[in-house]
Design a protein around this motif. Structure first.
Motif, mmCIF file in Angstrom:
data_model
loop_
_atom_site.group_PDB
_atom_site.id
_atom_site.type_symbol
_atom_site.label_atom_id
_atom_site.label_comp_id
_atom_site.label_asym_id
_atom_site.label_seq_id
_atom_site.Cartn_x
_atom_site.Cartn_y
_atom_site.Cartn_z
ATOM 1 N N GLY A 172 -10.041 -28.158 45.898
ATOM 2 C CA GLY A 172 -8.861 -27.894 45.094
ATOM 3 C C GLY A 172 -7.562 -28.031 45.852
ATOM 4 N N GLY A 173 -7.634 -28.235 47.172
ATOM 5 C CA GLY A 173 -6.434 -28.426 47.971
ATOM 6 C C GLY A 173 -5.723 -29.713 47.612
ATOM 7 N N LEU A 174 -4.418 -29.783 47.911
ATOM 8 C CA LEU A 174 -3.589 -30.902 47.473
ATOM 9 C C LEU A 174 -3.176 -31.810 48.624
ATOM 10 N N LEU A 175 -3.198 -33.102 48.355
ATOM 11 C CA LEU A 175 -2.663 -34.117 49.243
ATOM 12 C C LEU A 175 -1.395 -34.645 48.586
ATOM 13 N N ARG A 176 -0.249 -34.410 49.219
ATOM 14 C CA ARG A 176 1.042 -34.822 48.660
ATOM 15 C C ARG A 176 1.603 -35.967 49.495
ATOM 16 N N LEU A 177 2.055 -37.023 48.824
ATOM 17 C CA LEU A 177 2.584 -38.188 49.512
ATOM 18 C C LEU A 177 3.881 -38.640 48.867
ATOM 19 N N ALA A 178 4.712 -39.294 49.668
ATOM 20 C CA ALA A 178 5.935 -39.907 49.153
ATOM 21 C C ALA A 178 6.289 -41.098 50.029
ATOM 22 N N THR A 179 6.822 -42.146 49.403
ATOM 23 C CA THR A 179 7.275 -43.318 50.145
ATOM 24 C C THR A 179 8.393 -44.005 49.373
ATOM 25 N N ASP A 180 9.232 -44.736 50.102
ATOM 26 C CA ASP A 180 10.295 -45.507 49.454
ATOM 27 C C ASP A 180 9.987 -47.007 49.488
ATOM 28 N N TRP A 181 8.750 -47.357 49.865
ATOM 29 C CA TRP A 181 8.330 -48.763 49.861
ATOM 30 C C TRP A 181 7.360 -48.976 48.713
ATOM 31 N N GLU A 182 7.762 -49.793 47.731
ATOM 32 C CA GLU A 182 6.966 -49.956 46.513
ATOM 33 C C GLU A 182 5.552 -50.451 46.798
ATOM 34 N N ASP A 183 5.414 -51.467 47.663
ATOM 35 C CA ASP A 183 4.076 -52.016 47.872
ATOM 36 C C ASP A 183 3.167 -51.022 48.577
ATOM 37 N N TYR A 184 3.743 -50.162 49.414
ATOM 38 C CA TYR A 184 2.919 -49.127 50.058
ATOM 39 C C TYR A 184 2.530 -48.068 49.038
ATOM 40 N N ALA A 185 3.454 -47.720 48.153
ATOM 41 C CA ALA A 185 3.123 -46.761 47.095
ATOM 42 C C ALA A 185 1.970 -47.279 46.242
ATOM 43 N N LEU A 186 2.015 -48.558 45.899
ATOM 44 C CA LEU A 186 0.941 -49.155 45.109
ATOM 45 C C LEU A 186 -0.374 -49.137 45.880
#
Length: 237
Positions: A172-186
């Motif tokens: 139930g633990g969470l993995l949180r991510l953020a990026t400003d590079w579209e292809d990496y986000a995809l």
């Protein structure tokens, strides 16, 4: 997946040199005995001896939820979070000693006591150093995008990362991510959608911006350059 401790196989960064300022040198000398966990090494300077263990209740002197940030940089996000949430323990993983020194300076200035730092290759920390199922959340904000196509293979979020992060996360633990590079986000979304250890914890294309992430100069720079910030949140199955 590589065997635990195979540092070279899962290295997702190039450790660049750079001298620390006098203040950072002083911080390292005076503050690291409290904030920095001395990691027993294996093959390299940021490697982890597979037999080494970081035991949270011993490191913090209490039982509390644990949040781990990978690639804490200068420490702006995690110092803000740990100073505003004293009931939670925080662990920053970073490979650049100047960033760790800055984090210690700011944490000391804010009187933060619920933060510890580890200078090591993050996958090895998650694979062996942390006890299994010890983290309530793992944060990965703006990891190196390795935007040149020939370097994409160095990206941290690649097939098999679900098993690495999943081992350290509680059910139930969470993995949180953020990026400003579209292809990496995809790529992040494609990879993690396919990992059996985690499942989406958001509706629609992207997660809402995590309100526990302070707006840093790094994030603002991406916005000023016209790049969209994309968040993702996954839950340990």
């Amino acid at each position: 997946m590589p065997e635990p401790g195979t540092h070279r196989d899962i290295l997702s960064f190039v450790r660049r040199g750079g001298r620390m300022s006098e203040a950072q040198e002083r911080a390292w000398k005076e503050l690291s005995p409290f904030y920095l966990f001395e990691v027993p090494r294996a093959a390299g300077v940021t490697s982890v001896d597979p037999s080494a263990r970081f035991t949270p209740h011993e490191a913090y002197g209490r039982e509390a939820p644990l949040i781990v940030e990978i690639g804490s940089g200068q420490g702006h996000a995690i110092v803000n979070a740990s100073s505003s949430r004293p009931d939670i323990d925080f662990l920053a993983i970073e490979v650049y000693d100047s960033g760790l020194a800055r984090t210690m300076l700011d944490a000391d200035r804010e009187g933060v006591k619920n933060l510890r730092l580890i200078e090591a290759n993050a996958p090895e920390v998650l694979q062996t150093l942390l006890p299994e199922g010890s983290a309530d959340e793992i944060w990965i904000f703006f990891p190196d995008p390795w935007h040149k196509k020939r370097h994409n293979k160095r990206r941290l979020i690649s097939p098999g990362f679900g098993a690495i992060a999943g081992r350290a996360l509680k059910p139930g633990g969470l993995l949180r991510l953020a990026t400003d590079w579209e292809d990496y986000a995809l790529q992040m979304r494609e990879v993690l959608d396919a990992e059996p250890e985690v499942e989406r914890a958001f509706d629609g294309e992207w997660a809402e911006r995590f309100d526990g992430r302070i707006m840093t100069a790094f994030e603002r720079k991406g916005i000023d350059k016209g790049r969209d910030i994309r968040d993702l949140t996954y839950r340990r199955v």
